[in-house]
Design an enzyme around this catalytic site. Structure first.
Site, PDB file in Angstrom:
ATOM      1  CG  HIS A   1      -4.828  -4.060   1.641  1.00  0.00           C
ATOM      2  ND1 HIS A   1      -3.568  -3.746   1.171  1.00  0.00           N
ATOM      3  CD2 HIS A   1      -5.693  -3.667   0.657  1.00  0.00           C
ATOM      4  CE1 HIS A   1      -3.662  -3.188  -0.024  1.00  0.00           C
ATOM      5  NE2 HIS A   1      -4.940  -3.139  -0.370  1.00  0.00           N
TER       6      HIS A   1
ATOM      7  CB  CYS B   1       2.188  -6.016   3.625  1.00  0.00           C
ATOM      8  SG  CYS B   1       1.759  -5.874   1.874  1.00  0.00           S
TER       9      CYS B   1
ATOM     10  NE  ARG C   1       3.822  -9.102  -0.449  1.00  0.00           N
ATOM     11  CZ  ARG C   1       4.305  -7.887  -0.595  1.00  0.00           C
ATOM     12  NH1 ARG C   1       4.912  -7.285   0.427  1.00  0.00           N
ATOM     13  NH2 ARG C   1       4.194  -7.267  -1.761  1.00  0.00           N
TER      14      ARG C   1
END
Length: 352
Positions: A251, A320, A329
């Site tokens: 993340h 991300c 991405r």
């Protein structure tokens, strides 16, 4: 009108009558003897006048009062007549805190009101009852307030609480993994989804995070760890493979956000993978700032956009972008430069 009659001087002629036909009294009475011989308490009292001269009496100035304000000097009774005494009494009552006369408005408010008729009562009840527009505006306002509070709670949960919880879970997983290594517990050749097997170090970003098998959000990513691409179709090599691409996902925001600042890495910055037996040291080589989530070629053994020309031992970090979205991405590639057994100690990248 009868004029003021002067009082006769008192003298020694005690047998002379008064101006009203009354004989002068004995010595010591008014008109008898000398006036100076009167009682001490009456030496300043004005001469008495008859009833015919009351209407023409000139008011005498009030007698001086004592320091306490309770009477004239000398202890005699108050002078000035009944009107003066009433005024003095009112002043004394006012000084003692007697209530003032109520204003007409206050008296009107305290006066009992006449009971309302049924028509007037219904009219007042309708006036007090809010209209439909007021009720609707209140309901809409309450909905907006409730929605705003819920959104604030959700943002607080996403941006703060998920990080707190994920950091705690990741730290616990790293501690358990190091305890297993210290106790000599051997790791199998393959790992279950969600099972931790290595530690990722990015010294420039001060990141130390467990690496677990798979990229499940519930089992891996949302618990603050980074995941190894190991599923069919996206299977990548392990660090100890002789050639291949070791692919990791993490993340960028929330849930521990281990890859939040990987865009700040520059070529040559070290990336270290620590396992039970060895340290694998990579050097950052290149970055792809934006690409589609469907671009799985970034995980190929030799990624086309990485700048690598042939087979080798590579690492790929995916996350991300932009921040707080998952629309695109970001990709960071590195190339292995050292494989160091744990028996030789930590590599220079972790010592300095």
């Amino acid at each position: 009108m009868t004029a003021l009659r002067p009082e006769r001087d008192s003298g020694t002629a005690g047998d002379q009558g008064s101006s009203y036909g009354q004989p002068y009294g004995d010595s010591g009475a008014f008109g008898g003897g000398r006036y100076e011989e009167s009682a001490a308490g009456e030496e300043n009292r004005p001469p008495l006048l008859d009833d015919e001269t009351v209407a023409l009496r000139i008011p005498e100035p009030p007698a001086p009062r004592t320091a306490a304000g309770t009477g004239p000097i000398g202890g005699g009774p108050d002078g000035g007549g009944r009107a003066a005494r009433r005024k003095a009494a009112k002043r004394r009552h006012g000084r003692r805190g007697a209530p003032r006369d109520q204003a007409p408005e206050e008296e009107a408010e305290q006066a009992p009101k006449a009971p309302l008729s049924r028509v007037e009562a219904r009219r007042q009840a309708r006036a007090r009852k809010p209209g439909a527009a007021v009720v609707a505006s209140r309901a809409i306002g309450e909905i907006f307030i409730t929605t705003g509070v819920l959104m604030l709670l959700f943002v607080t949960y996403q941006l703060w609480w998920t990080n707190v919880r994920a950091h705690a879970q990741a730290n616990q997983a790293a501690s358990n993994l190091q305890d297993d290594w210290a106790n000599g517990k051997r790791s199998p050749g393959s790992f279950e989804p969600g099972q931790g097997f290595a530690l990722l170090h990015i010294p420039k970003l001060d990141v130390v995070v467990p690496i677990a098998e798979g990229i499940s959000s519930k089992k891996v990513l949302d618990r603050g760890m980074v995941g190894h691409y190991a599923e069919d179709g996206l299977k990548t090599a392990m660090p100890d493979a002789k050639a291949g691409n070791f692919g990791l996902a993490g993340h960028r925001n929330t849930h521990g956000e281990p890859f939040r600042y990987i865009n700040k890495l520059e070529p040559g910055d070290p990336i270290v993978v620590e396992t039970q037996d060895k340290y694998f040291v990579y050097k950052m080589a290149s970055i792809l700032p934006v690409t589609s989530p469907s671009n799985v070629s970034v995980l190929d053994p030799v990624p086309k956009q990485s700048g690598f020309k042939g087979p080798g031992r590579y690492i790929t970090l995916t996350t991300c972008t932009p921040e707080f979205t998952s629309k695109y991405r970001m990709i960071v590639w590195g190339k292995m430069v050292e494989e160091r057994p744990r028996s030789k100690g930590k590599p220079d990248a972790l010592v300095s």
